[in-house]
Design a protein around this motif. Structure first.
Motif: not given
Length: 411
Positions: A338-347
């Protein structure tokens, strides 16, 4: 102020919208998403040699609602594009961006003569059956929304309905306007409508017998986030082991405990399948060994996997090379993706509960019937799959479709 807005370039208007997003306290992940969508709008404007916002640009942007890869209808893209346009239009109208999700709109008129005729026949049948006025109104409204949805897909006759269309409509209408607690009282009206016409009657099988009551569940990733994850996994920037783990999680919805428990003899290379007995339910499950996963597994087993007598597929990367035994190992892999793909956790959480939910929700949005999804997920109770017609309010705050008739629905 109004004159300044009227003369503002498209880029200036977008800057004002983004500034109001920031001032309103939207989180950085949401703002980042809108920046990406507005970048598409400016690119479209440039292709048309436009520097200012107008109706033609707005209409073309909203109609740009297809997946990049296969050209199929992308509902998330449609929702975001529509909302981006509404932000600009409300800014031009009042000087302030309208963030509201549910708002009064004029009645939507059906453009298909066939749909108008069928709706009238349906309304007459409800009256002839002596139903109460409020029931008739509720059924009419729900069926009107269904027919509007069909028109949005480009249909003009009931004979054009395809397998999965009814399922997808139920998912979307529940996520966007109707709580699961009220949806159950409207589905009988849709079933009556479909049963009334021979060309539509076969699709009543896609209407669930009951809908689970709303509950707090894990939100799903959006279609665009899943595309980013898939693109990253195809870039082969991860080890073969971690890439295989991520592909299994995101492309099959398998639980962490079953990924850890995967055995070497579970993989049938000849028939391209993976067969397991699920730890949670004890139920057997057969998964497809699709090419990208098969390639990652083969690379891992031949080139990366340490020498070991263990029958488990996935081992730790450091001696003494134990099998992965808990969900934290899988969580760390998925979190890195997720971090490498640029997907923010947003909680949101980042483990297989999230990937599993997203996998199911994605299938639903593609119109896959609930029994098929239930089988793919290995549910012991098919009704468990109905939980995936819900999502959290934070996600819904960024997505909306206009209701087919004016007013706010509070059902």
């Amino acid at each position: 102020m109004q004159q300044k807005l009227t003369n503002a370039t498209l880029e200036e208007l977008i800057e004002m919208v983004i500034q109001q997003l920031e001032d309103a306290g939207f989180d950085t992940g949401t703002i980042r998403n809108y920046k990406l969508f507005y970048k598409r709008l400016t690119k479209l404007a440039a292709s048309l040699n436009k520097t200012h916002f107008d109706d033609e640009l707005a209409d073309l942007f909203i109609k740009d609602n297809a997946y990049v890869k296969d050209g199929g209808y992308n509902h998330t893209r449609f929702l975001y594009h529509s909302r981006c346009i509404r932000f600009i239009e409300s800014l031009l109208s009042s000087g302030k961006v309208d963030w509201s999700i549910y708002h009064s709109l004029p009645a939507r008129e059906l453009s298909s003569d066939d749909f108008v005729s069928h709706l009238q026949i349906y309304d007459d049948s409800l009256k002839n059956d002596g139903l109460k006025t409020n029931t008739i109104d509720g059924y009419h409204r729900f069926v009107l929304y269904f027919l509007s949805y069909l028109e949005d897909k480009g249909y003009h006759q009931l004979s054009e309905i395809k397998k999965g269309d009814v399922t997808l409509f139920i998912v979307l209408v529940c996520q966007e306007h109707y709580a699961p607690t009220s949806l159950g009282s409207h589905l009988p009206g849709l079933k009556r409508f479909l049963e009334l016409f021979p060309e539509a009657k076969p699709f009543t099988i896609e209407i669930p017998e009951r809908v689970r009551r709303k509950q707090d569940i894990t939100p799903a990733y959006t279609d665009d986030e899943l595309e980013r994850i898939e693109d990253f996994l195809l870039e082969n920037k991860l080890s073969a082991r971690d890439r295989a783990i991520a592909l299994i999680a995101f492309k099959t919805g398998l639980r962490a405990v079953d990924i850890c428990g995967l055995q070497l003899d579970s993989i049938d290379w000849k028939h391209d399948t993976i067969s397991i007995n699920q730890e949670k339910t004890g139920k057997p499950l057969v998964l497809p060994l699709f090419p990208s996963l098969g390639n990652a597994l083969m690379e891992y087993l031949l080139d990366e996997r340490p020498q070991s007598e263990s029958t488990y597929v996935f081992l730790s990367k450091v001696a003494p090379f134990h099998p992965l035994v808990d969900h934290s190992s899988i969580y760390n892999v998925l979190r890195k993706v997720l971090v490498e793909a640029g997907v923010a956790p947003q909680g949101r959480i980042s483990g297989t509960r999230m990937s599993r939910h997203s996998y199911a929700s994605q299938l639903l949005r593609k119109g896959v019937p609930l029994p098929v999804i239930s089988e793919a997920l290995g549910h012991s109770n098919p009704n468990s799959t109905m939980r995936y017609i819900s999502t959290d309010d934070k996600v819904l705050s960024t997505l909306t479709l206009p209701l087919p008739k004016g007013g706010v629905y509070n059902g």
